[in-house]
Scaffold this motif. Structure first.
Motif, PDB file in Angstrom:
ATOM      1  N   ASN A 323       0.812  -1.220   0.000  1.00  0.00           N
ATOM      2  CA  ASN A 323       0.000   0.000   0.000  1.00  0.00           C
ATOM      3  C   ASN A 323       0.845   1.269   0.000  1.00  0.00           C
ATOM      4  O   ASN A 323       0.374   2.325   0.416  1.00  0.00           O
ATOM      5  CB  ASN A 323      -0.976  -0.006   1.185  1.00  0.00           C
ATOM      6  CG  ASN A 323      -0.273   0.194   2.530  1.00  0.00           C
ATOM      7  OD1 ASN A 323       0.956   0.061   2.623  1.00  0.00           O
ATOM      8  ND2 ASN A 323      -1.032   0.517   3.556  1.00  0.00           N
ATOM      9  N   LYS A 324       2.067   1.181  -0.471  1.00  0.00           N
ATOM     10  CA  LYS A 324       2.912   2.378  -0.584  1.00  0.00           C
ATOM     11  C   LYS A 324       2.320   3.308  -1.634  1.00  0.00           C
ATOM     12  O   LYS A 324       2.267   2.977  -2.822  1.00  0.00           O
ATOM     13  CB  LYS A 324       4.341   1.990  -0.966  1.00  0.00           C
ATOM     14  CG  LYS A 324       5.314   3.164  -1.066  1.00  0.00           C
ATOM     15  CD  LYS A 324       6.717   2.658  -1.365  1.00  0.00           C
ATOM     16  CE  LYS A 324       7.697   3.802  -1.475  1.00  0.00           C
ATOM     17  NZ  LYS A 324       7.494   4.608  -2.719  1.00  0.00           N
ATOM     18  N   ASP A 325       1.830   4.466  -1.185  1.00  0.00           N
ATOM     19  CA  ASP A 325       1.156   5.431  -2.066  1.00  0.00           C
ATOM     20  C   ASP A 325      -0.017   4.770  -2.803  1.00  0.00           C
ATOM     21  O   ASP A 325      -0.311   5.111  -3.953  1.00  0.00           O
ATOM     22  CB  ASP A 325       2.146   6.028  -3.089  1.00  0.00           C
ATOM     23  CG  ASP A 325       3.332   6.707  -2.413  1.00  0.00           C
ATOM     24  OD1 ASP A 325       3.123   7.395  -1.394  1.00  0.00           O
ATOM     25  OD2 ASP A 325       4.469   6.536  -2.904  1.00  0.00           O
ATOM     26  N   ALA A 326      -0.676   3.837  -2.148  1.00  0.00           N
ATOM     27  CA  ALA A 326      -1.751   3.083  -2.815  1.00  0.00           C
ATOM     28  C   ALA A 326      -2.686   2.533  -1.749  1.00  0.00           C
ATOM     29  O   ALA A 326      -2.492   1.411  -1.268  1.00  0.00           O
ATOM     30  CB  ALA A 326      -1.159   1.943  -3.651  1.00  0.00           C
ATOM     31  N   ILE A 327      -3.714   3.268  -1.374  1.00  0.00           N
ATOM     32  CA  ILE A 327      -4.574   2.850  -0.261  1.00  0.00           C
ATOM     33  C   ILE A 327      -5.248   1.516  -0.535  1.00  0.00           C
ATOM     34  O   ILE A 327      -5.462   0.717   0.369  1.00  0.00           O
ATOM     35  CB  ILE A 327      -5.630   3.947   0.057  1.00  0.00           C
ATOM     36  CG1 ILE A 327      -6.399   3.584   1.329  1.00  0.00           C
ATOM     37  CG2 ILE A 327      -6.565   4.175  -1.132  1.00  0.00           C
ATOM     38  CD1 ILE A 327      -7.320   4.668   1.825  1.00  0.00           C
ATOM     39  N   ASN A 328      -5.583   1.232  -1.806  1.00  0.00           N
ATOM     40  CA  ASN A 328      -6.215  -0.041  -2.153  1.00  0.00           C
ATOM     41  C   ASN A 328      -5.206  -1.106  -2.553  1.00  0.00           C
ATOM     42  O   ASN A 328      -5.584  -2.173  -3.026  1.00  0.00           O
ATOM     43  CB  ASN A 328      -7.224   0.154  -3.295  1.00  0.00           C
ATOM     44  CG  ASN A 328      -8.595   0.543  -2.778  1.00  0.00           C
ATOM     45  OD1 ASN A 328      -8.936   0.289  -1.631  1.00  0.00           O
ATOM     46  ND2 ASN A 328      -9.386   1.167  -3.626  1.00  0.00           N
ATOM     47  N   SER A 329      -3.924  -0.798  -2.363  1.00  0.00           N
ATOM     48  CA  SER A 329      -2.807  -1.688  -2.654  1.00  0.00           C
ATOM     49  C   SER A 329      -2.577  -1.857  -4.157  1.00  0.00           C
ATOM     50  O   SER A 329      -3.468  -1.634  -4.985  1.00  0.00           O
ATOM     51  CB  SER A 329      -2.962  -3.049  -1.977  1.00  0.00           C
ATOM     52  OG  SER A 329      -2.888  -2.900  -0.572  1.00  0.00           O
ATOM     53  N   MET A 330      -1.364  -2.249  -4.485  1.00  0.00           N
ATOM     54  CA  MET A 330      -0.937  -2.483  -5.854  1.00  0.00           C
ATOM     55  C   MET A 330       0.117  -3.586  -5.822  1.00  0.00           C
ATOM     56  O   MET A 330       0.487  -4.072  -4.747  1.00  0.00           O
ATOM     57  CB  MET A 330      -0.382  -1.207  -6.479  1.00  0.00           C
ATOM     58  CG  MET A 330       0.817  -0.626  -5.745  1.00  0.00           C
ATOM     59  SD  MET A 330       1.394   0.953  -6.441  1.00  0.00           S
ATOM     60  CE  MET A 330       2.053   0.407  -8.028  1.00  0.00           C
ATOM     61  N   ALA A 353      -1.143  -1.543 -11.315  1.00  0.00           N
ATOM     62  CA  ALA A 353      -1.191  -0.177 -10.792  1.00  0.00           C
ATOM     63  C   ALA A 353      -2.330  -0.024  -9.790  1.00  0.00           C
ATOM     64  O   ALA A 353      -3.291  -0.809  -9.772  1.00  0.00           O
ATOM     65  CB  ALA A 353      -1.358   0.812 -11.940  1.00  0.00           C
ATOM     66  N   HIS A 354      -2.222   1.026  -8.984  1.00  0.00           N
ATOM     67  CA  HIS A 354      -3.269   1.310  -8.004  1.00  0.00           C
ATOM     68  C   HIS A 354      -4.546   1.776  -8.688  1.00  0.00           C
ATOM     69  O   HIS A 354      -4.516   2.454  -9.715  1.00  0.00           O
ATOM     70  CB  HIS A 354      -2.802   2.388  -7.018  1.00  0.00           C
ATOM     71  CG  HIS A 354      -3.860   2.794  -6.040  1.00  0.00           C
ATOM     72  ND1 HIS A 354      -4.586   3.959  -6.172  1.00  0.00           N
ATOM     73  CD2 HIS A 354      -4.344   2.165  -4.940  1.00  0.00           C
ATOM     74  CE1 HIS A 354      -5.460   4.032  -5.177  1.00  0.00           C
ATOM     75  NE2 HIS A 354      -5.330   2.966  -4.420  1.00  0.00           N
ATOM     76  N   SER A 355      -5.685   1.391  -8.093  1.00  0.00           N
ATOM     77  CA  SER A 355      -6.985   1.835  -8.589  1.00  0.00           C
ATOM     78  C   SER A 355      -7.854   2.216  -7.404  1.00  0.00           C
ATOM     79  O   SER A 355      -7.861   1.522  -6.380  1.00  0.00           O
ATOM     80  CB  SER A 355      -7.667   0.714  -9.384  1.00  0.00           C
ATOM     81  OG  SER A 355      -9.031   1.016  -9.626  1.00  0.00           O
ATOM     82  N   ASP A 356      -8.584   3.309  -7.535  1.00  0.00           N
ATOM     83  CA  ASP A 356      -9.522   3.698  -6.483  1.00  0.00           C
ATOM     84  C   ASP A 356     -10.725   2.766  -6.426  1.00  0.00           C
ATOM     85  O   ASP A 356     -11.452   2.755  -5.422  1.00  0.00           O
ATOM     86  CB  ASP A 356     -10.004   5.138  -6.710  1.00  0.00           C
ATOM     87  CG  ASP A 356      -8.924   6.156  -6.436  1.00  0.00           C
ATOM     88  OD1 ASP A 356      -8.041   5.872  -5.595  1.00  0.00           O
ATOM     89  OD2 ASP A 356      -8.935   7.233  -7.054  1.00  0.00           O
TER      90      ASP A 356
END
Length: 742
Positions: A323-330, A353-356
């Motif tokens: 979850n580094k710079d990615a609240i929903n994880s990547m 990549a991260h997605s909301d």
């Protein structure tokens, strides 16, 4: 609720009052029932037995309904059945169930290799009740459970060569297991016996050591140990010990079994340490320090990068789900050489990549593919992509097996690193559990191939078309839309007369995913509209859904559940006076909270192993798991704001002089997760303060753990007890015309 004879109800047991004052942050709370925590006290045991006697007297008239529900569960279940064999190394492993027997029988047969990889990974045809030539019994739970008050298996493992089988058994329900090892060539047990181990067992690749976990006095797994077969247990090596009381420790083998992977963490950040089996002297390697406050999982594996002088020679890589710079994880790919650099200077290649809108739950590998678990629109899904080109612009496409239903759950149920298939489980609210093998995509089959191996049979004339599942939305007090799963019998009319049951959990980012349940059919067949409320604190709509229902946002969980109840009351399906609520463990805390907030909305509440005295528990770090709870609720010991916030909602402290509905607290004497004392204290305080006349009962299983008693028939009867309490309270005891067993 009165007995059929018309006689008045017996009087409930009244616990004596022993004044205890709890003081924190200048606030004092008087607790008269804390003495019930003394588990070894004869007075406590006598009181608990009196609670059971009272419960049995109050609910005695429900016994015919309980028996009917039990027979319906039994009548729909194929009692002699077996699982789909799953290949590991040179064997097919599976389990059998036999009519009249409580526990599963774990078996195997030898696999054959023909050179056709898909054929070699096609499970053998096995039939219920028919023994297969060459079948070996690894563990017969019925034999192991004989003469024991409780039986549960906490882990099992087999050596790569298939010669040794390790298994851990709990005979008390306290989730402390005894590990034993059987030589499958002779059937004899080795002299090695290890007491008080926790879940999870693994052999080293060479089969000379077995790894296991040990809990501390607070029931927190804090050591991973290695036992060398044939040596004294007292000599077992501590591979790693975690001393932070707020961190959980676990382990697994990497997919290719080249590393022991230690996972250390809480719900907010973590740390992974790796031990290479081919270089044990190198010690443990930390992937990312917990000091970076990143929540991640790491999977080391070998990847053919296809580049430069290394083309054709697999290189060590680490797959990171983070979850580094990615609240929903990547998902990222990391060269282990990067770990020598400061985090800010490391290069991580993006894989997913991260997605909301998409929550990445985890990632793993086979020898050819990346396997992803993601959640989108509340639904958990499985996706795959080739390892070739991973983390580069030439990366291959994501492929997802396609299913027809809208509300379903699909997950990886097992995979072998070398297999050309992954085993998947699938279910929905009205589709019984299915087992699929998904043949991983190739150039010839770019979409992969989904092969149905089995659908669990449901007897008694079950027809999925008799039932309806829809997605509805409630609106919370702050305007947030709350997803609901609404289940009903197709013949129920929308005329505001039916009974309703609202179920919820809403903690630890656990999602209440669609799943088939035979016992639930018995409620639907009696016209009960069953609503599963996907409230904040769970994980259905991504990480923010969880964050918005924990710590100082926890009350959203409770008000979301009330909003779900209000939706049901105004839906036109049910009579608002005929609504019950149900939840367990942290969902039991939810039940206690909504009982205090809006008792008038419910005709009955069932709270299973309920965490209703949460503040008392978390204020004492010596109690089981207390320190680990700080990440979920906050730390009321050090933070006065957390203390005040928790005290404003925790069920035990907030019982008040109102008319409470019928309440059943269901618990187990040996539960180590939510101690029996919490519901025992809670029901006393409820009875003391309620202004109503409805009975408040506690059902305690004296030989059970957090999951109740062991044995499938016993568990069916426990579920029948819960549902009979609900159905009787709602006046929904009769089957709908044409419903029920056929």
């Amino acid at each position: 609720m009165t007995q059929n004879s018309g006689q008045p109800l017996p009087q409930p047991p009244v616990a004596k009052k022993v004044r205890t004052v709890r003081t924190h942050h200048g606030d004092s709370f008087e607790d008269n029932y804390e003495w019930l925590r003394a588990k070894e006290s004869a007075d406590v045991v006598e009181h608990l037995k009196a609670e059971n006697d009272y419960q049995e007297a109050v609910t005695a008239h429900q016994e015919p309904l309980r028996e009917a529900l039990f027979q319906e569960i039994k009548g729909r279940t194929l009692e002699t059945d077996l699982s789909v064999p799953n290949r590991k190394d040179g064997w097919w492993y599976y389990s059998r169930s036999v009519e009249g027997k409580e526990y599963g029988i774990h078996c195997r047969v030898r696999a054959q290799d023909s050179g056709d990889r898909v054929a070699d990974w096609t499970p053998p045809a096995v039939e219920a009740g028919v023994e297969i030539a060459g079948e070996e019994i690894l563990l017969d739970g019925n034999v192991e459970a004989e003469g024991q008050p409780f039986f549960a298996v906490g882990g099992a493992a087999t050596t790569i060569d298939g010669n040794l089988f390790a298994f851990a058994v709990d005979n008390a329900g306290d989730e402390r297991f005894t590990l034993r090892i059987r030589d499958l060539r002779t059937g004899e047990l080795l002299p090695d016996v290890i007491e008080n181990v926790f879940y999870g067992i693994a052999f080293s690749p060479d089969g000379t050591r077995v790894f296991y976990t040990v809990v501390d006095d607070a029931w927190r797994p804090h050591q991973v140990k290695a036992h060398v077969l044939g040596t004294p247990v007292s000599d077992d090596e501590v591979i790693y010990q975690e001393d932070d009381v707020a961190m959980w420790l676990g382990f697994d083998l990497s997919a290719d079994r080249r590393h022991l992977v230690l996972g250390i963490g809480c719900s907010e950040f973590s740390e992974t340490r790796l031990l290479r089996f081919d270089a044990p002297g190198a010690g443990l390697q930390t992937v990312i320090s917990r000091d970076e406050r990143i929540l991640y999982e790491a999977e080391p594996f070998l990847l053919d990068t296809g580049a430069g002088t290394d083309a054709g020679t697999p290189q060590e890589r680490i797959l990171l789900t983070h979850n580094k710079d990615a609240i929903n994880s990547m998902v990222s790919l990391l060269d282990p050489a990067e770990l020598a650099k400061p985090l800010a200077e490391q290069h991580w290649a993006t894989v997913v990549a991260h997605s909301d809108d998409i929550r990445v739950n985890g990632a793993g590998v086979t020898s050819t593919h990346l396997i992803l678990s993601v959640r989108q629109d509340t639904i958990e899904r499985v996706q795959v992509m080739p390892l070739a080109g991973l983390g580069t612009p030439a990366q291959g496409p994501i492929v997802e097996p396609v299913f027809e239903e809208v509300l379903y759950t699909a997950g990886v149920a097992g995979s072998d690193y070398e297999a050309p298939v992954i085993r998947m489980g699938y279910t929905s609210y009205f589709t019984p559990s299915r087992v699929y093998d998904f043949v991983l995509p190739t150039a010839d089959q770019p979409a992969g191939v989904l092969l149905l191996r089995k659908e669990s049979p449901v007897l008694g004339g079950y027809e999925p078309s008799d039932y309806v599942a829809t997605r509805e939305w409630a609106v919370a007090v702050d305007g947030t839309r709350i997803p609901l799963s609404v289940l009903r019998h197709a013949s129920v009319a929308q005329d505001s007369t039916a009974a309703g049951l609202v179920y919820g959990y809403g903690s630890y980012e656990l999602s209440m995913d669609p799943g088939f349940g035979i016992p639930r059919l018995s409620l639907l067949d009696r016209g009960v509209v069953f609503v599963i409320a996907h409230i904040r604190g769970g994980g259905e709509l991504g990480r923010h859904w969880y964050d918005d229902g924990k710590k100082l946002q926890k009350k959203n969980t409770f008000t979301d559940f009330l909003a779900a109840t209000d939706w049901l009351a105004g839906s036109g399906w049910v009579d608002p006076a005929r609504i019950a609520a149900m939840g367990g463990s942290a969902g039991g805390l939810l039940m206690g909270a909504i009982a205090n907030l809006a008792p008038e909305k419910y005709a009955a509440i069932v709270a299973a192993v309920p965490f209703v005295d949460a503040l008392t528990t978390i204020l004492d770090p010596e109690l089981p798991l207390s320190a680990l709870e700080w990440e979920e609720w906050g730390n009321p010991i050090t933070d006065a704001d957390v203390y005040a916030y928790m005290k404003s909602y925790t069920p035990y402290e907030n019982v008040r002089a109102v008319a409470y509905p019928k309440i059943a607290a269901v618990t187990s004497f040996n539960d180590t997760r939510v101690l029996y004392v919490e519901p025992a204290k809670w029901v006393q305080r409820l009875r003391e303060l309620t202004t109503g006349n409805e009975p408040i009962v506690m059902k305690i299983e004296m030989d059970g753990g957090h999951g109740g008693a062991s044995g499938r028939y016993v568990q069916w009867r426990e579920r029948a007890w819960d549902y009979a309490f609900v159905a009787d309270s709602l006046g929904a005891t009769e089957l709908l015309p044409g419903a029920g067993l056929k």
